[in-house]
Design a protein around this motif. Structure first.
Motif, PDB file in Angstrom:
ATOM      1  N   TRP A 173      15.727  41.544 -40.148  1.00 39.40           N
ATOM      2  CA  TRP A 173      16.982  40.747 -40.130  1.00 39.40           C
ATOM      3  C   TRP A 173      16.757  39.250 -39.566  1.00 39.40           C
ATOM      4  O   TRP A 173      17.225  38.406 -40.101  1.00 39.40           O
ATOM      5  CB  TRP A 173      18.170  41.310 -39.650  1.00 39.40           C
ATOM      6  N   ALA A 174      16.089  39.260 -38.489  1.00 36.46           N
ATOM      7  CA  ALA A 174      15.901  37.980 -37.862  1.00 36.46           C
ATOM      8  C   ALA A 174      15.086  37.032 -38.777  1.00 36.46           C
ATOM      9  O   ALA A 174      15.307  35.832 -38.751  1.00 36.46           O
ATOM     10  CB  ALA A 174      15.109  38.296 -36.686  1.00 36.46           C
ATOM     11  N   ASN A 175      13.917  37.700 -39.412  1.00 35.52           N
ATOM     12  CA  ASN A 175      13.174  36.698 -40.193  1.00 35.52           C
ATOM     13  C   ASN A 175      13.746  36.227 -41.424  1.00 35.52           C
ATOM     14  O   ASN A 175      13.646  35.048 -41.999  1.00 35.52           O
ATOM     15  CB  ASN A 175      11.940  37.369 -40.541  1.00 35.52           C
ATOM     16  N   TRP A 178      16.407  33.391 -39.839  1.00 36.56           N
ATOM     17  CA  TRP A 178      15.976  32.110 -39.401  1.00 36.56           C
ATOM     18  C   TRP A 178      14.837  31.728 -40.111  1.00 36.56           C
ATOM     19  O   TRP A 178      14.471  30.394 -40.080  1.00 36.56           O
ATOM     20  CB  TRP A 178      15.611  32.148 -38.042  1.00 36.56           C
ATOM     21  N   GLY A 179      14.286  32.727 -40.876  1.00 37.66           N
ATOM     22  CA  GLY A 179      13.136  32.034 -41.732  1.00 37.66           C
ATOM     23  C   GLY A 179      11.535  32.514 -41.209  1.00 37.66           C
ATOM     24  O   GLY A 179      11.452  32.505 -39.859  1.00 37.66           O
ATOM     25  N   GLU A 180      10.621  32.641 -41.987  1.00 32.64           N
ATOM     26  CA  GLU A 180       9.413  33.176 -41.639  1.00 32.64           C
ATOM     27  C   GLU A 180       8.436  32.033 -41.818  1.00 32.64           C
ATOM     28  O   GLU A 180       8.506  31.160 -42.686  1.00 32.64           O
ATOM     29  CB  GLU A 180       8.750  34.230 -42.466  1.00 32.64           C
ATOM     30  N   MET A 270      11.256  34.459 -35.489  1.00 33.43           N
ATOM     31  CA  MET A 270      12.408  34.935 -34.566  1.00 33.43           C
ATOM     32  C   MET A 270      12.194  36.543 -34.578  1.00 33.43           C
ATOM     33  O   MET A 270      12.235  37.471 -33.775  1.00 33.43           O
ATOM     34  CB  MET A 270      13.731  34.637 -34.892  1.00 33.43           C
ATOM     35  N   GLY A 271      11.758  36.985 -35.731  1.00 37.82           N
ATOM     36  CA  GLY A 271      11.309  38.659 -35.864  1.00 37.82           C
ATOM     37  C   GLY A 271      10.152  38.908 -35.180  1.00 37.82           C
ATOM     38  O   GLY A 271       9.766  40.079 -35.069  1.00 37.82           O
ATOM     39  N   SER A 272       9.263  37.994 -34.820  1.00 35.58           N
ATOM     40  CA  SER A 272       8.145  38.565 -33.872  1.00 35.58           C
ATOM     41  C   SER A 272       8.351  38.986 -32.258  1.00 35.58           C
ATOM     42  O   SER A 272       7.651  39.309 -31.742  1.00 35.58           O
ATOM     43  CB  SER A 272       7.164  37.217 -33.713  1.00 35.58           C
ATOM     44  N   VAL A 287      14.524  41.492 -29.430  1.00 36.50           N
ATOM     45  CA  VAL A 287      15.255  42.099 -30.752  1.00 36.50           C
ATOM     46  C   VAL A 287      15.634  43.581 -30.444  1.00 36.50           C
ATOM     47  O   VAL A 287      15.026  44.414 -29.593  1.00 36.50           O
ATOM     48  CB  VAL A 287      14.450  42.246 -32.168  1.00 36.50           C
ATOM     49  N   TYR A 288      16.897  43.944 -30.731  1.00 32.91           N
ATOM     50  CA  TYR A 288      17.712  45.141 -30.384  1.00 32.91           C
ATOM     51  C   TYR A 288      18.172  45.821 -31.624  1.00 32.91           C
ATOM     52  O   TYR A 288      18.890  45.209 -32.460  1.00 32.91           O
ATOM     53  CB  TYR A 288      18.834  44.886 -29.329  1.00 32.91           C
TER      54      TYR A 288
END
Length: 353
Positions: A173-175, A178-180, A270-272, A287-288
């Motif tokens: 979801w985060a990637n 906000w983009g990878e 962000m997903g990292s 992340v949660y």
């Protein structure tokens, strides 16, 4: 009347060390390889400290091949000992590999050719020493390939394949939000401008600073205007993780760095960010994925302590904790997927319950 001294207490005689124990035991693997490859010249017996029989084996070309085979079989059976009578170290661990490789060599005829060459020279036949050496070299080549293959197979059996963990729901979801992009690492000293990844609207910023004066990191838009995000603002040394793009008033395209010492930056998607941790120190990003719950937080620092949660809920205010100095309390935590950021100057702990 004289009194006789009491009898000395009985002490059991020292128990001699077992013959099999050795602080300097000879390796089974080395002994087997020496016997297999150059045992016809007695090198295996030299290695075990048996110099006399090693010389005899050398001068007789391994007893015309018979002694060579007998020693090899004794080693494979675990019956060979060193000069002191100690067992060879590592027998149980590598005996299977040794048997497999030796059996394969017998099938391809490598050992047989080398032994026949030695027998021919010792009896005055037409086979020369060069033929023996050539046969041994070919045997060594085949043995090396088989040993490598057997060791790789054994390692593969002992070490199960490690599967890459699947991307969590929050990371995905985060990637997508906000983009990878490929991580960016930069290092330097003093004031500077760092370009953020093109196309990304947010991400994680891991920074360090070893100066003694002000260290500040702010996010700027394409017109060098502030997006309202001040990621770091401290005095002296710093090491922490922050995020840009979560509460921005505009699209951030660069970082403005104010520093008097050396710094490093590691900018990641962000997903990292890792899963929510139970404790830590300083600024952090997580992340949660869990359900809505109660979050018990504590902080032992002296400056601002802020805990924020960003998720897909447009009605979520996100600010969970905002206090100065030490803190201990319980607040509501929304369900994931979400990103949790922490701003702190001391040790903190989080418990989801």
């Amino acid at each position: 009347m004289s009194v006789s001294p009491p009898p000395a207490p009985y002490m059991a005689p020292p128990v001699p060390a077992a013959a099999d124990a050795s602080d300097d035991g000879k390796s089974f693997l080395v002994t087997w390889l020496l016997s297999l490859l150059v045992g016809i010249f007695g090198v295996d017996r030299f290695y075990l400290g048996k110099v006399g029989t090693g010389l005899l084996k050398l001068f007789t070309f391994g007893g015309l091949g018979i002694w060579y085979l007998v020693d090899l079989i004794l080693i494979l059976a675990g019956a060979m000992r060193d000069k002191a009578g100690h067992r060879l170290d590592g027998y149980d661990k590598t005996k299977l590999i040794a048997w497999i490789v030796t059996g394969a060599l017998v099938l391809v005829g490598g050992i047989s050719g080398a032994v026949n060459g030695a027998s021919g020279e010792a009896s005055g036949g037409g086979t020369s020493r060069a033929g023996v050496v050539d046969g041994l070299e070919k045997t060594a080549d085949v043995a090396e390939e088989l040993v490598d293959g057997a060791l790789e197979d054994a390692a593969a059996e002992e070490t199960p394949a490690v599967e890459e963990p699947a991307e969590s729901a929050s990371a995905s979801w985060a990637n997508s939000t906000w983009g990878e992009f490929a991580p960016i690492q930069q290092s330097g000293a003093g004031d500077t401008i760092i370009d953020l990844p093109a196309g990304a609207t947010g991400g994680v910023v891991v920074a360090t600073h070893n100066g003694s004066s002000n260290f500040a990191v702010s996010v700027l838009d394409a017109n060098n205007g502030s997006t309202g995000e001040l990621l770091v603002n401290t005095i002296g040394a710093y090491s922490g993780t922050t995020a840009w793009g979560i509460s921005a008033l505009g699209d951030g395209v660069k970082l403005q760095v104010t520093a008097d010492g050396d710094w490093t930056f590691d900018i990641r998607p962000m997903g990292s960010a890792p899963a929510l941790a139970a404790e830590g120190v300083g600024d952090a990003v997580f992340v949660y994925d869990g359900d809505a719950a109660s979050l018990t937080a504590a902080h032992t620092g002296s400056s601002n302590f802020v805990v924020m949660q960003e998720n897909s809920d447009v009605f979520n205010l996100g600010l969970l904790v905002n206090e100065i100095g030490t803190y201990s309390g319980t607040v509501p935590l929304s369900g994931g997927p979400s990103v949790v950021t922490i701003r702190a100057d001391g040790n903190w702990s989080l418990a989801v319950g």
